[in-house]
Design a protein around this motif. Structure first.
Motif, PDB file in Angstrom:
ATOM      1  N   UNK A  61     -37.885-114.993   3.520  1.00 27.67           N
ATOM      2  CA  UNK A  61     -38.813-114.215   2.709  1.00 27.67           C
ATOM      3  C   UNK A  61     -38.272-114.186   1.289  1.00 27.67           C
ATOM      4  N   UNK A  62     -38.943-114.890   0.389  1.00 32.38           N
ATOM      5  CA  UNK A  62     -38.557-114.958  -1.013  1.00 32.38           C
ATOM      6  C   UNK A  62     -39.305-113.916  -1.845  1.00 32.38           C
ATOM      7  N   UNK A  63     -39.861-112.904  -1.186  1.00 31.74           N
ATOM      8  CA  UNK A  63     -40.610-111.874  -1.885  1.00 31.74           C
ATOM      9  C   UNK A  63     -42.100-112.153  -1.942  1.00 31.74           C
ATOM     10  N   UNK A  64     -42.530-113.256  -1.356  1.00 33.28           N
ATOM     11  CA  UNK A  64     -43.945-113.635  -1.352  1.00 33.28           C
ATOM     12  C   UNK A  64     -44.469-113.771   0.066  1.00 33.28           C
ATOM     13  N   UNK A  65     -43.817-113.131   1.005  1.00 33.85           N
ATOM     14  CA  UNK A  65     -44.194-113.243   2.406  1.00 33.85           C
ATOM     15  C   UNK A  65     -43.253-114.165   3.155  1.00 33.85           C
ATOM     16  N   UNK A  66     -43.240-114.033   4.447  1.00 30.10           N
ATOM     17  CA  UNK A  66     -42.313-114.780   5.290  1.00 30.10           C
ATOM     18  C   UNK A  66     -42.763-116.228   5.451  1.00 30.10           C
ATOM     19  N   UNK A  67     -41.795-117.130   5.415  1.00 31.07           N
ATOM     20  CA  UNK A  67     -42.023-118.565   5.619  1.00 31.07           C
ATOM     21  C   UNK A  67     -41.228-118.977   6.849  1.00 31.07           C
ATOM     22  N   UNK A  68     -41.885-119.616   7.801  1.00 32.26           N
ATOM     23  CA  UNK A  68     -41.177-120.149   8.963  1.00 32.26           C
ATOM     24  C   UNK A  68     -40.636-121.527   8.623  1.00 32.26           C
ATOM     25  N   UNK A  69     -39.424-121.788   9.050  1.00 35.03           N
ATOM     26  CA  UNK A  69     -38.780-123.072   8.791  1.00 35.03           C
ATOM     27  C   UNK A  69     -38.507-123.776  10.109  1.00 35.03           C
ATOM     28  N   UNK A  70     -38.479-125.088  10.046  1.00 41.94           N
ATOM     29  CA  UNK A  70     -38.139-125.898  11.219  1.00 41.94           C
ATOM     30  C   UNK A  70     -36.644-126.160  11.213  1.00 41.94           C
ATOM     31  N   UNK A  71     -35.983-125.822  12.303  1.00 39.57           N
ATOM     32  CA  UNK A  71     -34.549-126.068  12.399  1.00 39.57           C
ATOM     33  C   UNK A  71     -34.304-127.549  12.632  1.00 39.57           C
ATOM     34  N   UNK A  72     -33.431-128.130  11.820  1.00 35.73           N
ATOM     35  CA  UNK A  72     -33.075-129.534  11.947  1.00 35.73           C
ATOM     36  C   UNK A  72     -31.849-129.679  12.834  1.00 35.73           C
ATOM     37  N   UNK A  73     -30.818-128.850  12.577  1.00 35.01           N
ATOM     38  CA  UNK A  73     -29.604-128.885  13.387  1.00 35.01           C
ATOM     39  C   UNK A  73     -28.882-127.558  13.253  1.00 35.01           C
ATOM     40  N   UNK A  74     -28.026-127.269  14.219  1.00 36.78           N
ATOM     41  CA  UNK A  74     -27.227-126.043  14.202  1.00 36.78           C
ATOM     42  C   UNK A  74     -25.962-126.296  15.005  1.00 36.78           C
ATOM     43  N   UNK A  75     -24.822-126.005  14.388  1.00 34.91           N
ATOM     44  CA  UNK A  75     -23.557-126.095  15.093  1.00 34.91           C
ATOM     45  C   UNK A  75     -22.677-124.936  14.629  1.00 34.91           C
ATOM     46  N   UNK A  76     -21.428-124.923  14.994  1.00 33.69           N
ATOM     47  CA  UNK A  76     -20.546-123.803  14.644  1.00 33.69           C
ATOM     48  C   UNK A  76     -20.338-123.649  13.146  1.00 33.69           C
ATOM     49  N   UNK A  77     -20.542-124.708  12.388  1.00 34.12           N
ATOM     50  CA  UNK A  77     -20.277-124.668  10.954  1.00 34.12           C
ATOM     51  C   UNK A  77     -21.547-124.501  10.139  1.00 34.12           C
ATOM     52  N   UNK A  78     -22.585-125.254  10.446  1.00 35.66           N
ATOM     53  CA  UNK A  78     -23.753-125.336   9.577  1.00 35.66           C
ATOM     54  C   UNK A  78     -25.067-125.268  10.343  1.00 35.66           C
ATOM     55  N   UNK A  79     -26.016-124.536   9.750  1.00 38.94           N
ATOM     56  CA  UNK A  79     -27.410-124.518  10.210  1.00 38.94           C
ATOM     57  C   UNK A  79     -28.227-125.222   9.141  1.00 38.94           C
ATOM     58  N   UNK A  80     -28.999-126.219   9.543  1.00 41.56           N
ATOM     59  CA  UNK A  80     -29.840-126.949   8.602  1.00 41.56           C
ATOM     60  C   UNK A  80     -31.296-126.757   9.027  1.00 41.56           C
ATOM     61  N   UNK A  81     -32.146-126.425   8.044  1.00 41.19           N
ATOM     62  CA  UNK A  81     -33.562-126.193   8.331  1.00 41.19           C
ATOM     63  C   UNK A  81     -34.417-126.757   7.205  1.00 41.19           C
ATOM     64  N   UNK A  82     -35.729-126.828   7.446  1.00 43.83           N
ATOM     65  CA  UNK A  82     -36.630-127.474   6.504  1.00 43.83           C
ATOM     66  C   UNK A  82     -37.944-126.708   6.398  1.00 43.83           C
ATOM     67  N   UNK A  83     -38.470-126.639   5.169  1.00 47.79           N
ATOM     68  CA  UNK A  83     -39.820-126.147   4.916  1.00 47.79           C
ATOM     69  C   UNK A  83     -40.569-127.238   4.148  1.00 47.79           C
ATOM     70  N   UNK A  84     -41.792-126.963   3.739  1.00 52.31           N
ATOM     71  CA  UNK A  84     -42.542-127.940   2.957  1.00 52.31           C
ATOM     72  C   UNK A  84     -41.937-128.134   1.569  1.00 52.31           C
ATOM     73  N   UNK A  85     -41.270-127.111   1.037  1.00 54.98           N
ATOM     74  CA  UNK A  85     -40.761-127.162  -0.335  1.00 54.98           C
ATOM     75  C   UNK A  85     -39.286-127.560  -0.449  1.00 54.98           C
ATOM     76  N   UNK A  86     -38.484-127.273   0.572  1.00 55.36           N
ATOM     77  CA  UNK A  86     -37.049-127.510   0.461  1.00 55.36           C
ATOM     78  C   UNK A  86     -36.381-127.704   1.806  1.00 55.36           C
ATOM     79  N   UNK A  87     -35.139-128.174   1.734  1.00 54.58           N
ATOM     80  CA  UNK A  87     -34.237-128.239   2.885  1.00 54.58           C
ATOM     81  C   UNK A  87     -33.187-127.165   2.649  1.00 54.58           C
ATOM     82  N   UNK A  88     -32.864-126.404   3.677  1.00 58.78           N
ATOM     83  CA  UNK A  88     -31.862-125.355   3.560  1.00 58.78           C
ATOM     84  C   UNK A  88     -30.642-125.674   4.403  1.00 58.78           C
TER      85      UNK A  88
END
Length: 113
Positions: A61-88
Motif C-alpha cells: 500500500x503506497x497510500x493509493x490503495x492496496x496492490x497485490x503482487x505476484x511472488x517470484x521467489x522466497x528463501x531465507x535471505x530474499x523475497x522477490x515479487x512483481x507488480x505491473x509497475x516494478x519488481x520488488x
C-alpha cells in the motif's frame, strides 16, 4: 551452518525473520527514497505498508490503495515479487526493500514491524 547464522544474528541484535519459515501474516512499515532522481524528488521520503501473508501472498500500500503482487521467489535471505509497475526485492535479515521500476527508477526502503 544455518544455526550459526541465527546465533550470530541474535547476538548482534538483528531481526531474523526467514520468509519461508513464517506462516503468519507480517505487516511491515517501510520508508525510503528514490535513488538517482532530481534533487526535488529524491528529497521526498516515501512510505509504504508491506504485508507478507501465508501461502505466498504479498500486498503493498503506497497510500493509493492496496496492490497485490505476484511472488517470484522466497528463501531465507530474499523475497522477490512483481507488480505491473516494478519488481520488488525484500531482504529478510536486514529489512531492506528495493523497488525496481520498469521506467528505470530505483527506490530503496527500510522496513520494520
Amino acid at each position: 551452518m544455518r544455526a550459526r547464522i541465527l546465533l550470530v544474528a541474535m547476538i548482534l541484535g538483528l531481526a531474523v525473520a526467514p520468509g519461508n519459515a513464517a506462516q503468519k501474516t507480517q505487516q511491515l512499515s517501510c520508508t525510503g527514497k528514490l535513488i538517482d532522481q532530481p534533487a526535488a524528488l529524491s528529497a521526498t521520503d516515501w512510505t509504504l505498508k508491506l504485508t507478507l501473508g501465508p501461502s505466498k501472498q504479498v500486498a503493498l500500500d503506497l497510500g493509493k490503495g492496496s496492490i497485490n503482487a505476484s511472488q517470484v521467489s522466497d528463501n531465507d535471505i530474499q523475497l522477490k515479487f512483481r507488480t505491473k509497475e516494478f519488481v520488488g526485492e525484500y531482504f529478510h535479515y536486514t529489512g531492506d526493500l528495493f523497488l525496481i521500476y520498469k521506467s528505470g527508477k530505483l527506490m530503496r526502503m527500510t522496513c520494520q514491524q
